[in-house]
Design a protein around this motif. Structure first.
Motif, PDB file in Angstrom:
ATOM      1  N   ARG A 280     -11.561 -18.862  -2.499  1.00 39.00           N
ATOM      2  CA  ARG A 280     -12.492 -18.640  -2.942  1.00 39.00           C
ATOM      3  C   ARG A 280     -13.367 -17.793  -2.124  1.00 39.00           C
ATOM      4  O   ARG A 280     -13.948 -16.678  -2.430  1.00 39.00           O
ATOM      5  CB  ARG A 280     -13.294 -19.732  -3.780  1.00 39.00           C
ATOM      6  CG  ARG A 280     -12.708 -19.935  -5.062  1.00 39.00           C
ATOM      7  CD  ARG A 280     -13.680 -20.985  -5.856  1.00 39.00           C
ATOM      8  NE  ARG A 280     -13.017 -21.232  -7.138  1.00 39.00           N
ATOM      9  CZ  ARG A 280     -12.938 -22.541  -7.719  1.00 39.00           C
ATOM     10  NH1 ARG A 280     -13.588 -23.439  -7.154  1.00 39.00           N
ATOM     11  NH2 ARG A 280     -12.325 -22.807  -8.789  1.00 39.00           N
TER      12      ARG A 280
ATOM     13  N   VAL B 207      -8.319 -13.137  -4.791  1.00 43.09           N
ATOM     14  CA  VAL B 207      -8.413 -13.449  -6.343  1.00 43.09           C
ATOM     15  C   VAL B 207      -7.013 -13.892  -6.782  1.00 43.09           C
ATOM     16  O   VAL B 207      -7.068 -14.986  -7.721  1.00 43.09           O
ATOM     17  CB  VAL B 207      -8.851 -12.070  -7.074  1.00 43.09           C
ATOM     18  CG1 VAL B 207      -8.862 -12.390  -8.549  1.00 43.09           C
ATOM     19  CG2 VAL B 207     -10.178 -11.540  -6.526  1.00 43.09           C
ATOM     20  N   GLN B 208      -5.986 -13.410  -6.686  1.00 45.19           N
ATOM     21  CA  GLN B 208      -4.726 -13.689  -7.070  1.00 45.19           C
ATOM     22  C   GLN B 208      -4.341 -15.106  -6.639  1.00 45.19           C
ATOM     23  O   GLN B 208      -4.073 -16.122  -7.442  1.00 45.19           O
ATOM     24  CB  GLN B 208      -3.438 -12.832  -6.516  1.00 45.19           C
ATOM     25  CG  GLN B 208      -3.699 -11.450  -7.112  1.00 45.19           C
ATOM     26  CD  GLN B 208      -2.444 -10.646  -6.701  1.00 45.19           C
ATOM     27  OE1 GLN B 208      -1.373 -11.263  -6.443  1.00 45.19           O
ATOM     28  NE2 GLN B 208      -2.539  -9.335  -6.692  1.00 45.19           N
TER      29      GLN B 208
ATOM     30  N   ARG C 202      -6.371 -17.539  -8.784  1.00 49.59           N
ATOM     31  CA  ARG C 202      -5.954 -17.881 -10.146  1.00 49.59           C
ATOM     32  C   ARG C 202      -4.644 -18.690 -10.126  1.00 49.59           C
ATOM     33  O   ARG C 202      -4.553 -19.525 -11.075  1.00 49.59           O
ATOM     34  CB  ARG C 202      -5.417 -16.416 -10.835  1.00 49.59           C
ATOM     35  CG  ARG C 202      -6.589 -15.400 -11.224  1.00 49.59           C
ATOM     36  CD  ARG C 202      -6.059 -14.528 -12.364  1.00 49.59           C
ATOM     37  NE  ARG C 202      -5.332 -13.412 -11.667  1.00 49.59           N
ATOM     38  CZ  ARG C 202      -5.611 -12.322 -11.208  1.00 49.59           C
ATOM     39  NH1 ARG C 202      -7.086 -12.013 -11.357  1.00 49.59           N
ATOM     40  NH2 ARG C 202      -4.986 -11.484 -10.548  1.00 49.59           N
TER      41      ARG C 202
ATOM     42  N   GLU D 133      -6.061 -22.405  -9.358  1.00 46.39           N
ATOM     43  CA  GLU D 133      -6.736 -22.944 -10.579  1.00 46.39           C
ATOM     44  C   GLU D 133      -5.821 -23.414 -11.640  1.00 46.39           C
ATOM     45  O   GLU D 133      -6.088 -24.393 -12.150  1.00 46.39           O
ATOM     46  CB  GLU D 133      -7.848 -22.027 -11.250  1.00 46.39           C
ATOM     47  CG  GLU D 133      -9.115 -21.991 -10.165  1.00 46.39           C
ATOM     48  CD  GLU D 133     -10.256 -21.031 -10.836  1.00 46.39           C
ATOM     49  OE1 GLU D 133     -11.206 -21.084 -10.431  1.00 46.39           O
ATOM     50  OE2 GLU D 133      -9.564 -20.035 -11.534  1.00 46.39           O
ATOM     51  N   TYR D 134      -5.008 -22.543 -12.077  1.00 46.09           N
ATOM     52  CA  TYR D 134      -4.050 -22.622 -13.103  1.00 46.09           C
ATOM     53  C   TYR D 134      -3.129 -24.143 -12.836  1.00 46.09           C
ATOM     54  O   TYR D 134      -2.921 -24.807 -13.673  1.00 46.09           O
ATOM     55  CB  TYR D 134      -2.983 -21.372 -13.274  1.00 46.09           C
ATOM     56  CG  TYR D 134      -2.153 -21.511 -14.246  1.00 46.09           C
ATOM     57  CD1 TYR D 134      -2.528 -21.152 -15.672  1.00 46.09           C
ATOM     58  CD2 TYR D 134      -0.724 -21.943 -14.124  1.00 46.09           C
ATOM     59  CE1 TYR D 134      -1.618 -21.030 -16.701  1.00 46.09           C
ATOM     60  CE2 TYR D 134       0.127 -21.805 -15.277  1.00 46.09           C
ATOM     61  CZ  TYR D 134      -0.220 -21.305 -16.488  1.00 46.09           C
ATOM     62  OH  TYR D 134       0.474 -21.471 -17.331  1.00 46.09           O
TER      63      TYR D 134
ATOM     64  N   ASP E  18     -13.157 -17.552 -12.887  1.00 44.08           N
ATOM     65  CA  ASP E  18     -11.953 -16.539 -12.543  1.00 44.08           C
ATOM     66  C   ASP E  18     -10.533 -16.406 -13.102  1.00 44.08           C
ATOM     67  O   ASP E  18     -10.002 -15.695 -12.903  1.00 44.08           O
ATOM     68  CB  ASP E  18     -11.857 -16.574 -11.035  1.00 44.08           C
ATOM     69  CG  ASP E  18     -13.263 -16.287 -10.271  1.00 44.08           C
ATOM     70  OD1 ASP E  18     -13.925 -15.666 -10.674  1.00 44.08           O
ATOM     71  OD2 ASP E  18     -13.408 -17.173  -9.013  1.00 44.08           O
ATOM     72  N   ASN E  19     -10.452 -17.356 -14.167  1.00 42.19           N
ATOM     73  CA  ASN E  19      -8.990 -17.336 -14.886  1.00 42.19           C
ATOM     74  C   ASN E  19      -9.348 -16.515 -16.312  1.00 42.19           C
ATOM     75  O   ASN E  19      -9.832 -17.083 -17.136  1.00 42.19           O
ATOM     76  CB  ASN E  19      -8.513 -18.821 -14.962  1.00 42.19           C
ATOM     77  CG  ASN E  19      -7.027 -18.754 -15.521  1.00 42.19           C
ATOM     78  OD1 ASN E  19      -6.543 -17.760 -15.784  1.00 42.19           O
ATOM     79  ND2 ASN E  19      -6.546 -20.053 -15.390  1.00 42.19           N
ATOM     80  N   LYS E  20      -8.781 -15.298 -16.300  1.00 43.09           N
ATOM     81  CA  LYS E  20      -9.295 -14.610 -17.379  1.00 43.09           C
ATOM     82  C   LYS E  20      -8.137 -14.600 -18.468  1.00 43.09           C
ATOM     83  O   LYS E  20      -7.778 -13.828 -19.028  1.00 43.09           O
ATOM     84  CB  LYS E  20      -9.218 -13.109 -17.252  1.00 43.09           C
ATOM     85  CG  LYS E  20     -10.669 -13.107 -16.178  1.00 43.09           C
ATOM     86  CD  LYS E  20     -10.825 -11.785 -15.690  1.00 43.09           C
ATOM     87  CE  LYS E  20     -11.970 -11.679 -14.703  1.00 43.09           C
ATOM     88  NZ  LYS E  20     -12.084 -10.226 -14.166  1.00 43.09           N
ATOM     89  N   ILE E  21      -7.111 -15.625 -18.293  1.00 46.25           N
ATOM     90  CA  ILE E  21      -5.851 -15.708 -19.301  1.00 46.25           C
ATOM     91  C   ILE E  21      -6.239 -16.482 -20.339  1.00 46.25           C
ATOM     92  O   ILE E  21      -6.936 -17.259 -20.508  1.00 46.25           O
ATOM     93  CB  ILE E  21      -4.735 -16.691 -18.449  1.00 46.25           C
ATOM     94  CG1 ILE E  21      -4.481 -16.050 -17.149  1.00 46.25           C
ATOM     95  CG2 ILE E  21      -3.516 -16.573 -19.397  1.00 46.25           C
ATOM     96  CD1 ILE E  21      -3.476 -16.708 -16.383  1.00 46.25           C
TER      97      ILE E  21
ATOM     98  N   LEU F 123      -0.744 -14.161 -15.200  1.00 46.57           N
ATOM     99  CA  LEU F 123      -1.570 -14.669 -13.902  1.00 46.57           C
ATOM    100  C   LEU F 123      -1.599 -13.495 -13.243  1.00 46.57           C
ATOM    101  O   LEU F 123      -2.687 -13.511 -12.491  1.00 46.57           O
ATOM    102  CB  LEU F 123      -0.990 -15.860 -13.420  1.00 46.57           C
ATOM    103  CG  LEU F 123      -0.961 -17.230 -13.873  1.00 46.57           C
ATOM    104  CD1 LEU F 123      -0.292 -18.349 -13.175  1.00 46.57           C
ATOM    105  CD2 LEU F 123      -2.323 -17.693 -13.793  1.00 46.57           C
ATOM    106  N   ASP F 124      -0.722 -12.294 -13.414  1.00 42.53           N
ATOM    107  CA  ASP F 124      -1.212 -11.317 -12.624  1.00 42.53           C
ATOM    108  C   ASP F 124      -1.120 -11.680 -11.020  1.00 42.53           C
ATOM    109  O   ASP F 124      -2.147 -11.351 -10.127  1.00 42.53           O
ATOM    110  CB  ASP F 124      -2.242 -10.531 -12.950  1.00 42.53           C
ATOM    111  CG  ASP F 124      -2.273  -9.110 -12.366  1.00 42.53           C
ATOM    112  OD1 ASP F 124      -1.397  -8.586 -11.985  1.00 42.53           O
ATOM    113  OD2 ASP F 124      -3.664  -8.577 -12.250  1.00 42.53           O
TER     114      ASP F 124
END
Length: 783
Positions: A139, A144-145, A148, A151-152, A170-173, A206-207
């Motif tokens: 962080r 960013v990746q 994600r 966190e996931y 920050d997890n936009k899924i 998750l990109d």
């Protein structure tokens, strides 16, 4: 001794199947080297020994004999499946006419480099504190990746300790996409069962890039595993059912086949049973015995629409050891299933004609269900019939072939009567208390005389109304085969037939009626030659028109339509069949695809519209096809304990194929039809070869067919009859002109010899210019 040479292919895994190398057959290997044999050969400058397969044998060297290397050895290992399939390709080339390359591409589908689909799974292997520290650092560095992904994984590995602030930051899924991460439950169980780590699917949403996972794995935070994904699409589930107890007739067949297999009596078998007699349950019990011995099974079905029903039934019994293959699957999906068969991870393959070439290494049984269906004959070169090729593959593999039908083809039933096939009979319906439906034949001429000009008889409308009121289901079958070309009278039912060939004449746009067997031609009449009525012409009325009419009579009914227009998508057929099976519709409307082998328990009524229309096709098999379609359609009604009814609407209620179909009296129909075939010298009494030429240049097509016709007449030996050249039933398609002639002989081998002569003359000539030639033995389609 004259030298012999073998054409050998060294790689059957790519499309260049005609790239062969010639090797000499040493004297010590004479007799052991055959087409299909696996051999070891010296290859390249270093003469390294590699594996190859023999595609052809000749006495003519293609280069200087002294430059040709010799085959090193024939391995003593048992025959491999590739050898078996190459022998099968040679059989197809000889018996159906094609190049060896085309035959090979039929039995050995090109194995393109199709990447296996894989899912990624990751487990947190660092302690929770260390993992959270890695997340905090990511962080701060604004990776960013990496944030994600961490966190996931942390949220799902330590769900009870994740803070609300962290959850979803920050997890936009979306939740929907997160749910998809757990799709492959089997893979998750496999990975987590092998260790105490918790592996979680890394969803593409998750990109992230691969380097992110590699970095986290390298730093010891996570462990990443890849699992191969089977691309076979999921099918709707059928309601589970108890395993039926076989009745006395069914059990007797199963027991006898068990004994015959134990004694290696592998003569092909024909199971002839009335509709609903439980042939599938007989198959299941025989298959159970076969796979218990470590062998594998191919189950052929005539229609993709039957895949859903059969695969579900088989999976109830054999779980994930069953797979399926058909043309609507993607290339990747088909590749996955072929790979599973080769690896031995499945025991049973279900599918239409092409499933016959499944690369099973220990094949023990081939079943052809609804064996009378014309879809088992290939429409494109090589024009092989699955029945003949299955018989040969069973012979090569040491397997048994079982054919099944309520309306066997004349070819199979005649072979059974001659003792070439073992005949078994099922004379009653399998469900206790179930009986064959009541059948009513309605004369549509009388309906017209009484003022009913609709496509539905009054009896059918009354029965539909009653069935709807009682909560039953109705199937409406539109018999459209041949409707485009035949000319008939609505008043008396008369059909214009050729006086010389006893087949209906075909209407051409120039106003002529033509017999496509002998060429007899007459002008299109203005009135019926029998009753002088002006109501004479072609027939029409498709499924959509029927659907619209049904809606007018029964606006509250729930209606499904199954035809070419409603089944374009990969899952459309399965969805329609599943929906009707669950009772989500009251009426199912369709053509041939709805009557072939389906088992709908709630169907109480079957209406058959224009039952006699297939009688009028310009085809000597029209009576057989009509009997088959009507008997199969009638067999969909009353398959459970509740009684069923069938209404057959026709303009020819006295025709023997309609009368016998109404009572499912196949034996009487066979007696009538085989007498006609003997008198007219048609298959299966006489073998028949169609030689057709095609070209965008009309003169080129004519010149090619006339040239081949002259050669055939010159080469014809005793017993061979060569008929005149004529135009194809549909003379021009997509700007291609089509002409043909027929050859008949009782001896199939003589026809195959003549075909070989014609093929050789074409090759010697360097082709037919802009024209091409095709051979069709015992054709099922009209020419």
């Amino acid at each position: 001794m004259m030298a012999k040479y073998a054409d050998i292919i060294v790689d059957i895994s790519n499309g260049n199947l005609d790239k062969t190398f010639q090797y000499e057959i040493p004297e010590g290997l004479m007799g052991r080297v055959k087409i299909g044999s696996q051999v070891m050969i010296p290859f390249g400058n270093g003469n390294r020994k590699i594996k190859g397969f023999v595609l052809g044998i000749s006495s003519e060297p293609k280069i200087a004999p002294e430059k040709i290397k010799a085959i090193a050895e024939v391995p003593k290992t048992g025959k491999v499946v590739e050898s078996e399939l190459i022998e099968l390709a040679a059989f197809i080339k000889r018996n159906f006419g094609s190049t060896m390359n085309d035959a090979l591409k039929t039995v050995l589908p090109v194995k393109r480099e199709i990447k296996q689909k894989q899912d990624r799974y990751a487990a947190v292997i660092a302690g929770e504190a260390e993992a959270r520290e890695a997340l905090s650092i990511a962080r701060k560095k604004k990776h960013v990746q990496k944030v994600r992904v961490l966190e996931y994984l942390i949220e799902r590995t330590y769900p009870n300790t994740a803070s609300k602030a962290e959850a979803g930051r920050d997890n936009k899924i979306s939740s929907k996409k997160i749910d998809r991460a757990q799709e492959n439950e089997a893979a998750v169980k496999k990975l987590n069962g092998a260790s105490d780590r918790k592996y979680i699917k890394i969803t593409p949403e998750l990109d992230f890039t691969k380097s992110v996972l590699d970095s986290l794995a390298k730093s010891g935070i996570i462990d990443v595993r890849n699992e191969i994904v089977d691309r076979l699409p999921q099918m709707p589930k059928m309601a589970k059912r108890d395993r039926p107890v076989l009745n006395e007739e069914q059990q007797a067949i199963v027991d006898d086949i068990y004994v015959r297999m134990d004694h290696n009596d592998l003569k092909p078998s024909l199971i002839y049973g009335v509709t609903g007699s439980g042939k599938t349950e007989v198959y299941l019990n025989i298959i159970e015995n076969v796979i218990s011995t470590g062998k594998q099974v191919i189950m052929l079905i005539p229609e993709i629409s039957l895949t859903f029903q059969n695969v579900n039934l088989f999976r109830m019994r054999f779980k994930d050891r069953v797979s399926f293959m058909h043309s609507k699957l993607s290339l990747g999906e088909r590749s996955d299933q072929a790979r599973k068969a080769e690896e031995g991870s499945i025991d049973i393959m279900i599918g239409p004609r092409s499933a016959l070439f499944t690369p099973f290494k220990n094949l023990g049984l081939i079943i052809i269900d609804e064996e009378q269906e014309s879809s088992y004959k290939s429409e494109n070169p090589p024009k092989y019939h699955a029945r003949e090729v299955a018989e040969k593959r069973a012979e090569l593999a040491g397997a048994m072939l079982i054919l099944g039908s309520a309306t066997p083809s004349l070819e199979s039933f005649l072979r059974a009567k001659q003792g070439r096939y073992k005949l078994y009979k099922l004379s009653k319906r399998a469900v206790e208390g179930a009986s064959l439906p009541k059948v009513s034949i309605v004369d549509m001429r009388a309906e017209l005389r009484d003022g009913n000009t609709t496509m539905f008889s009054r009896e059918l409308l009354n029965d539909m109304n009653k069935t709807l009121a009682e909560g039953g289901q109705t199937m409406l079958f539109i018999n459209r085969r041949g409707y485009m070309s035949c000319i008939s009278c609505r008043s008396c039912g008369e059909v214009i037939k050729c006086p010389h060939c006893e087949v209906s004449m075909t209407y051409h746009t120039n106003g002529k009626l033509v017999c496509h067997y002998c060429g007899y031609t007459i002008p299109m009449p203005n009135e019926c030659p029998n009753c002088k009525s002006k109501l004479i012409g072609g027939m029409n009325g498709g499924t959509e028109k029927v659907e619209n009419s049904v809606k007018k009579f029964f606006p509250a009914a729930r209606i499904l339509r199954m035809d070419a227009d409603t089944t374009r998508g990969k899952d459309d057929i399965n969805n329609i069949v599943s929906s009707f099976s669950k009772g989500e519709a009251d009426i199912l409307i369709g053509t041939q695809m709805i009557v072939k082998g389906h088992d709908f328990k709630k169907v109480r009524l079957v209406g058959i519209l224009a039952a006699d229309i297939s009688l009028h096709a310009s085809d000597f098999r029209s009576a057989e096809r009509t009997f088959d379609l009507l008997a199969q359609a009638a067999g969909r009604a009353g398959r459970d304990k509740a009684s069923g009814k069938v209404v057959i609407q026709t303009y020819q209620p006295e025709n023997y194929s309609i009368v016998n179909a109404a009572t499912e009296n196949y034996d009487k129909f066979f007696e009538n039809e085989i007498a006609f075939r003997k008198a007219a010298q048609y298959p299966p009494v006489m073998n028949m070869l169609a030689v057709a030429c095609y070209s965008k240049n009309e003169q080129a097509a004519s010149a090619a067919v006339e040239w081949l016709h002259a050669i055939a007449e010159e080469a014809a030996i005793s017993g061979i009859m060569v008929y005149n050249v004529g135009k194809h039933t549909v003379y021009k398609v997509a700007d291609v002109y089509r002409k043909r002639f027929f050859v008949k002989c009782t001896d199939y081998e003589k026809l195959a010899d003549l075909k070989d002569i014609l093929e050789k003359r074409i090759i010697d000539r360097g082709g037919l210019g802009s024209a091409t030639a095709q051979f069709d033995f015992n054709p099922l389609d009209s020419y």
